[in-house]
Design a protein around this motif. Structure first.
Motif, PDB file in Angstrom:
ATOM      1  N   GLU A  32      34.687  27.727  45.555  1.00  0.00           N
ATOM      2  CA  GLU A  32      34.700  27.017  44.289  1.00  0.00           C
ATOM      3  C   GLU A  32      33.357  27.014  43.611  1.00  0.00           C
ATOM      4  O   GLU A  32      33.263  27.024  42.389  1.00  0.00           O
ATOM      5  CB  GLU A  32      35.155  25.573  44.531  1.00  0.00           C
ATOM      6  N   THR A  33      32.265  26.973  44.367  1.00  0.00           N
ATOM      7  CA  THR A  33      30.948  26.794  43.775  1.00  0.00           C
ATOM      8  C   THR A  33      30.164  28.077  43.626  1.00  0.00           C
ATOM      9  O   THR A  33      29.168  28.100  42.921  1.00  0.00           O
ATOM     10  CB  THR A  33      30.109  25.836  44.640  1.00  0.00           C
ATOM     11  N   GLY A  34      30.589  29.135  44.303  1.00  0.00           N
ATOM     12  CA  GLY A  34      29.798  30.351  44.286  1.00  0.00           C
ATOM     13  C   GLY A  34      28.640  30.312  45.263  1.00  0.00           C
ATOM     14  O   GLY A  34      27.821  31.214  45.292  1.00  0.00           O
ATOM     15  N   GLY A  57      36.729  36.894  37.662  1.00  0.00           N
ATOM     16  CA  GLY A  57      35.422  36.364  37.290  1.00  0.00           C
ATOM     17  C   GLY A  57      35.028  35.115  38.054  1.00  0.00           C
ATOM     18  O   GLY A  57      35.770  34.618  38.908  1.00  0.00           O
ATOM     19  N   VAL A  58      33.831  34.608  37.733  1.00  0.00           N
ATOM     20  CA  VAL A  58      33.248  33.447  38.400  1.00  0.00           C
ATOM     21  C   VAL A  58      32.812  32.455  37.333  1.00  0.00           C
ATOM     22  O   VAL A  58      32.152  32.838  36.365  1.00  0.00           O
ATOM     23  CB  VAL A  58      32.035  33.853  39.266  1.00  0.00           C
ATOM     24  N   SER A  59      33.174  31.211  37.495  1.00  0.00           N
ATOM     25  CA  SER A  59      32.793  30.186  36.531  1.00  0.00           C
ATOM     26  C   SER A  59      31.336  29.792  36.719  1.00  0.00           C
ATOM     27  O   SER A  59      30.865  29.627  37.848  1.00  0.00           O
ATOM     28  CB  SER A  59      33.683  28.951  36.697  1.00  0.00           C
ATOM     29  N   ALA A  60      30.619  29.644  35.613  1.00  0.00           N
ATOM     30  CA  ALA A  60      29.225  29.215  35.642  1.00  0.00           C
ATOM     31  C   ALA A  60      29.168  27.693  35.640  1.00  0.00           C
ATOM     32  O   ALA A  60      29.673  27.046  34.720  1.00  0.00           O
ATOM     33  CB  ALA A  60      28.471  29.780  34.442  1.00  0.00           C
ATOM     34  N   SER A  61      28.553  27.107  36.641  1.00  0.00           N
ATOM     35  CA  SER A  61      28.533  25.654  36.780  1.00  0.00           C
ATOM     36  C   SER A  61      27.822  24.972  35.617  1.00  0.00           C
ATOM     37  O   SER A  61      28.122  23.831  35.280  1.00  0.00           O
ATOM     38  CB  SER A  61      27.858  25.266  38.102  1.00  0.00           C
ATOM     39  N   TRP A  62      26.878  25.666  34.986  1.00  0.00           N
ATOM     40  CA  TRP A  62      26.088  25.073  33.911  1.00  0.00           C
ATOM     41  C   TRP A  62      26.690  25.303  32.524  1.00  0.00           C
ATOM     42  O   TRP A  62      26.276  24.677  31.551  1.00  0.00           O
ATOM     43  CB  TRP A  62      24.668  25.640  33.946  1.00  0.00           C
TER      44      TRP A  62
END
Length: 300
Positions: free
Chosen positions: A85-87, A252-257
């Motif tokens: 979830e966080t990468g 893809g991967v979600s950017a936390s910021w």
């Protein structure tokens, strides 16, 4: 875990607990190699090698201690179970040992840096204006006193950016650290030291899925802020690079910021290497060192 390691033998379990306790009593260390620690605590230089029962118990205890020390307010992921979830990458044994002051492969993948300031009483990490490397061994044994409280320290993903900055700006470049991809033990120790010293870390990396994974880890682990690494920066960046085939595949991967960054990258399916925006990054690194002009009489 103890039952499994001891094969349900109570006597063996007690011996393993005694060994783990002997090692933990010698921690934290100050740049001691794992083999030295094993020889000192257990009389066998290989007793703490990867996969050894005593090493497995000690690492479990260190992980538990670190998890207990993390407060809910910190916002940090507690364990590798949240990696998807966080990468955040799976924890490596050498990184856990490093945080306890124990060296494993201490000369591998040293940290690359430029113009990191230290207090006058501390040993300078290198020549001003020239890139330098700090090994995990040196970082744990020297204990640099970083003069970075409330100062901006830039962090990039690729060594080429640091090289360009040194060529263009030299001693005039703002403090800069390179993760060289996903940070290894030396990079993590250095970034932790800088964050603990009060530095304001600002991170930039590649606009691709691997780059976002790395950025998620750096942002969350070291309380870093994005440096020209938002959705607007991505749109501006891919619009300025030469036309090319789409090269971003997968979900893809979600950017936390910046959650909207994922949508933009999915829509355009174009990766943007960090080097493609080097001119913008170098401009930031230079401007941070330009002293403000003295006010003219009669003007604020």
């Amino acid at each position: 875990m103890l039952k499994r390691l001891a094969r349900r033998d109570p006597e063996l379990a007690m011996r393993l607990l005694g060994q783990a306790g002997a090692v933990l009593r010698d921690l934290p260390a100050s740049g001691l190699t794992r083999a030295q620690l094993a020889a000192k605590a257990l009389g066998d230089a290989h007793a703490l090698d990867g996969g050894q029962p005593a090493a497995t118990l000690v690492l479990a205890a260190l992980r538990h201690h670190e998890k207990s020390a993390v407060t809910p307010e910190s916002g940090l992921a507690d364990d590798a179970v949240e990696d998807t979830e966080t990468g955040k990458p799976p924890e490596r044994e050498r990184d856990i040992w490093a945080r306890a002051g124990v060296l494993v492969n201490e000369l591998a993948r040293p940290a690359l840096l430029l113009n990191l300031p230290v207090h006058p009483s501390s040993t300078p990490p290198g020549m001003k204006g020239e890139p330098d490397y700090l090994s995990l061994r040196r970082l744990l044994r020297t204990r640099f006193e970083w003069a970075v409280e409330r100062k901006r320290v830039y962090v990039c993903e690729n060594p080429n950016i640091l090289s360009i900055a040194a060529d263009r700006l030299g001693a005039a470049c703002s403090p800069l650290v390179c993760t060289d991809g996903m940070p290894a033990a030396a990079q993590r120790v250095l970034l932790t030291q800088l964050a603990d010293a009060g530095a304001e870390l600002h991170y930039h990396g590649d606009f691709d899925w691997a780059g976002i994974c790395i950025a998620n880890h750096v942002m969350q682990s070291f309380n870093a802020r994005p440096w020209r690494f938002g959705s607007g920066d991505y749109v501006d960046a891919f619009a300025s690079i030469p036309q090319k085939d789409r090269d971003l595949m997968g979900d893809g991967v979600s950017a936390s910021w910046d959650p909207s960054l994922l949508d933009h990258m999915r829509a355009h399916q174009l990766a943007v290497d960090e080097e493609a925006v080097a001119h913008l990054l170098i401009g930031d690194l230079e401007r941070q060192n330009v002293a403000p002009a003295a006010p003219v009489a009669g003007h604020s």
